[in-house]
Design a protein around this motif. Structure first.
Motif, PDB file in Angstrom:
ATOM      1  N   HIS A 160      30.079 -26.300  40.393  1.00 24.08           N
ATOM      2  CA  HIS A 160      29.281 -26.425  39.169  1.00 24.08           C
ATOM      3  C   HIS A 160      29.030 -28.121  39.855  1.00 24.08           C
ATOM      4  O   HIS A 160      28.203 -29.182  39.312  1.00 24.08           O
ATOM      5  N   GLN A 191      24.522 -26.088  43.661  1.00 25.24           N
ATOM      6  CA  GLN A 191      24.239 -26.128  43.421  1.00 25.24           C
ATOM      7  C   GLN A 191      22.742 -26.778  44.203  1.00 25.24           C
ATOM      8  O   GLN A 191      21.501 -26.476  43.779  1.00 25.24           O
ATOM      9  N   ASP A 268      24.464 -37.242  27.332  1.00 25.54           N
ATOM     10  CA  ASP A 268      25.668 -37.010  28.334  1.00 25.54           C
ATOM     11  C   ASP A 268      27.167 -36.453  27.731  1.00 25.54           C
ATOM     12  O   ASP A 268      27.284 -36.895  26.453  1.00 25.54           O
ATOM     13  N   ARG A 269      27.679 -36.396  28.249  1.00 23.62           N
ATOM     14  CA  ARG A 269      28.883 -36.281  27.781  1.00 23.62           C
ATOM     15  C   ARG A 269      29.544 -37.614  29.029  1.00 23.62           C
ATOM     16  O   ARG A 269      28.933 -38.551  29.713  1.00 23.62           O
ATOM     17  N   LYS A 274      27.916 -40.171  35.132  1.00 22.48           N
ATOM     18  CA  LYS A 274      26.270 -39.642  34.634  1.00 22.48           C
ATOM     19  C   LYS A 274      25.683 -41.401  34.620  1.00 22.48           C
ATOM     20  O   LYS A 274      24.579 -41.817  34.151  1.00 22.48           O
ATOM     21  N   ILE A 302      23.584 -40.679  23.568  1.00 27.55           N
ATOM     22  CA  ILE A 302      24.328 -39.988  22.679  1.00 27.55           C
ATOM     23  C   ILE A 302      25.076 -39.534  24.001  1.00 27.55           C
ATOM     24  O   ILE A 302      24.952 -38.998  25.274  1.00 27.55           O
ATOM     25  N   SER A 304      28.943 -37.747  24.558  1.00 23.51           N
ATOM     26  CA  SER A 304      30.147 -36.926  23.977  1.00 23.51           C
ATOM     27  C   SER A 304      31.399 -37.504  24.206  1.00 23.51           C
ATOM     28  O   SER A 304      31.314 -37.811  25.737  1.00 23.51           O
ATOM     29  N   VAL A 346      26.523 -33.994  19.221  1.00 27.37           N
ATOM     30  CA  VAL A 346      25.697 -33.101  18.980  1.00 27.37           C
ATOM     31  C   VAL A 346      25.313 -32.347  18.878  1.00 27.37           C
ATOM     32  O   VAL A 346      25.395 -31.540  19.562  1.00 27.37           O
ATOM     33  N   ARG A 348      24.683 -28.467  19.107  1.00 26.39           N
ATOM     34  CA  ARG A 348      23.353 -28.277  20.220  1.00 26.39           C
ATOM     35  C   ARG A 348      22.278 -27.623  19.147  1.00 26.39           C
ATOM     36  O   ARG A 348      20.759 -28.067  20.100  1.00 26.39           O
ATOM     37  N   ASP A 368      25.238 -35.831  40.470  1.00 27.00           N
ATOM     38  CA  ASP A 368      25.324 -34.686  39.411  1.00 27.00           C
ATOM     39  C   ASP A 368      25.209 -33.406  39.613  1.00 27.00           C
ATOM     40  O   ASP A 368      24.249 -33.813  41.105  1.00 27.00           O
ATOM     41  N   GLY A 369      26.256 -32.450  39.346  1.00 28.13           N
ATOM     42  CA  GLY A 369      25.680 -31.438  40.400  1.00 28.13           C
ATOM     43  C   GLY A 369      24.238 -30.764  40.446  1.00 28.13           C
ATOM     44  O   GLY A 369      23.717 -30.351  41.121  1.00 28.13           O
ATOM     45  N   MET A 370      23.776 -30.933  38.936  1.00 24.51           N
ATOM     46  CA  MET A 370      22.758 -30.326  38.424  1.00 24.51           C
ATOM     47  C   MET A 370      22.435 -31.185  37.375  1.00 24.51           C
ATOM     48  O   MET A 370      20.893 -31.941  37.577  1.00 24.51           O
ATOM     49  N   ASN A 371      22.739 -31.297  36.248  1.00 21.50           N
ATOM     50  CA  ASN A 371      22.549 -32.000  35.551  1.00 21.50           C
ATOM     51  C   ASN A 371      21.090 -31.018  34.715  1.00 21.50           C
ATOM     52  O   ASN A 371      20.033 -30.782  34.740  1.00 21.50           O
ATOM     53  N   LEU A 372      21.567 -30.119  33.340  1.00 20.73           N
ATOM     54  CA  LEU A 372      21.249 -29.195  32.682  1.00 20.73           C
ATOM     55  C   LEU A 372      19.795 -30.036  30.759  1.00 20.73           C
ATOM     56  O   LEU A 372      19.235 -29.209  31.169  1.00 20.73           O
ATOM     57  N   GLU A 376      16.755 -28.918  29.904  1.00 15.49           N
ATOM     58  CA  GLU A 376      16.509 -28.710  28.192  1.00 15.49           C
ATOM     59  C   GLU A 376      15.140 -29.569  27.300  1.00 15.49           C
ATOM     60  O   GLU A 376      14.724 -28.788  26.558  1.00 15.49           O
TER      61      GLU A 376
END
Ligand code: ADQ
Length: 472
Positions: A160, A191, A268-269, A274, A302, A304, A346, A348, A368-372, A376
């Motif tokens: 991933h 990826q 992000d985490r 990031k 944000i 997390s 936050v 989901r 970043d492998g992908m970044n979803l 989103e």
């Protein structure tokens, strides 16, 4: 249909929607085949309570047709396998951060011990026809350990996170051991094309691998197939969350609160990969260079909490707090705070409303492998009046999302300029870009990813019998 066995560090209950897109997608295939999901329980047992390194009880639980099987870890194993090697060596090096890696020799022994424990606990659960799909950097040697115990099932692996170029990979003291372990798999998926290229260059230069064509490679007396399978999101699920009452309510609240502002969002985490400090410096540059954004542009960031017991994560937290404080101190007004920074997760269900209220999303990882989040954000937009995605060229997603505004996050001035372009972008251009991006996201969604990987795995040639896997 063969039963699917998924193995990953953590296991999610597929019945809980909070589990997110990946769990939803895997649950679909697992449900269909009455599958098994195997991984760490998340529980750490202190040695005093009787769990020795390399040992851990197995728990089985039924989630509809899917069996969840999990293993506890002793404190020593957890610290070496999870904190020490997976997140203290592999995560930083695979994200090109050699400066943050701690190559303490004790960690690799723990990493190997837990992979052996997983193999010992998983092996008795397997049926001869099972197809096994192992996920991510925590479990690279798992197939080799299973093969050493006589497992002849088809086994695929998906990474991933990014795979760095050969010279960076070679900085890991056990790099040859790790890469050789990949040859115990029938299919290895990455990826992006860039990651795949790094892998093939590595195996050609370090292991004299032979290119058999059509993604097949031979080395260490084994043949594997390697390919790029960019992960997607469950578009329908996320669009559904956007239209649901909580999504709409959140959107309305954000619109009301920020009606006089231009909203930028970052989700992000909290992780050094990031690019959060770089993003805040670019935002500061935006306010300085383009003063029309003063008293208007507002960044909601944000971040997390994540892996806080790993040393490098404490540093990034402090840096971020100080950058946010200084931007607000230097630019803020009585009725305007330029940055709203939240160090928390936050729910989901609330994310789509936040995304939809954003004029611009800042997705600017250093790697970043992908970044979803990028995908989103786009799904949550109103197609008639969509926001703009500012995306790092170093995210795997940049290979697919060409119509985003691609930036180099290390270049503060150029990133600030791209943010300004995004804020100023005319409606028609925003619509055109969004439409093109959505076509890509729909075509390559998470269901496509799952079936593309599993179909390719099913097509790999049956493992050569008679060549026993030599222990690593
Ligand atoms: P992550 O590094 O966790 O995943 P990412 O793909 O951006 O990164 O996010 C995964 C999920 O977490 C998304 O669904 C997102 O909504 C959620 N998320 C992120 N930050 C959040 C926050 N602050 N609050 C709530 N939810 C949040 C790893 C790799 C990525 C790869 C994924 C999937 O590092 O490169 O895209 O796996 O393969």
């Amino acid at each position: 249909m063969s039963r699917l066995v998924v193995v990953s560090n953590r296991v999610a209950d597929p019945r809980k929607t909070a589990a997110g897109g990946l769990a939803v997608a895997l649950a679909e295939v697992l449900n269909k085949s009455g599958g098994l999901w195997f991984g760490w329980s998340g529980k750490v047992i202190e040695t005093a309570e009787g769990s020795a390194p390399g040992e851990g009880g197995l728990h089985r639980q039924q989630a509809g047709p899917v069996t969840l099987a999990t293993v506890d870890l002793s404190r020593e194993d957890h610290d070496a396998y999870y904190l020490g090697y997976s997140n203290g060596v592999l995560w930083p090096v695979f994200h090109y951060r050699l400066d943050l890696a701690n190559f303490d020799a004790g960690h690799i022994a723990g990493y190997r011990r837990v992979n052996q424990l997983f193999a010992r606990r998983l092996m008795p659960q397997l049926l001869p026809d099972d197809v096994i799909w192992i996920h991510d950097y925590h479990l690279i040697p798992l197939a080799a350990e299973l093969r050493a115990m006589g497992c002849t099932n088809r086994i695929g692996f998906f990474l991933h996170i990014p795979l760095p170029p050969p010279l960076i990979l070679a900085a890991i003291p056990a790099h040859d051991w790790l890469m050789r372990a990949l040859f115990a798999y029938d299919l290895v998926g990455f990826q992006s094309e860039a990651d795949l290229t790094h892998f093939t260059r590595y195996i050609q230069s370090e292991a004299h691998a032979e290119d058999l064509g059509q993604g097949r490679w031979r080395a260490f007396s084994r043949t594997l197939t390697a390919g790029a399978f960019p992960i997607g999101i469950d578009v329908e699920e996320f669009a559904g969350l956007t239209a649901a009452p909580e999504g709409r309510d959140m959107y309305q609240r954000m619109r009301d609160e920020y009606s006089r502002r231009k909203l930028l969002v970052g989700v992000d985490r909290l992780d050094y990969s990031k690019g959060l400090p770089q993003r805040l410096r670019a935002f500061r540059e935006l306010l300085q260079r383009y003063p029309e954004n003063n008293n208007s542009a507002t960044l909601i960031q944000i971040a997390s909490p994540s892996r806080e017991t790993v040393h490098a994560y404490g540093d990034i937290l402090r840096e971020l707090e100080s950058l946010c404080g200084s931007i607000n101190g230097d630019f803020g007004e009585l009725d305007w705070m330029p940055v709203r920074y939240m160090h928390r997760t936050v729910a989901r269900k609330k994310l789509p409303g936040l995304y939809r209220a954003g004029r611009v999303a800042l997705v600017t990882p250093l790697r970043d492998g992908m970044n979803l989040v990028a995908k989103e954000f786009l799904v949550a937009q109103d197609p008639a009046d969509p926001g703009v995605l500012v995306l790092s060229r170093f995210a795997g997603a940049a290979e697919q999302l060409k119509e985003a505004l691609l930036v180099n996050p290390y270049d503060t001035e150029a990133t600030a300029h791209a943010i300004q372009l995004a804020l100023q972008m005319p409606l028609e251009e925003r619509r055109n870009r969004h439409q093109a991006l959505m076509a890509t996201i729909r075509r390559h969604d998470v269901h496509w990813w799952c079936s593309e990987f599993l179909d390719t795995l099913a097509e790999t040639q049956a493992r050569e019998s008679g060549t026993p896997w030599l222990r690593l």
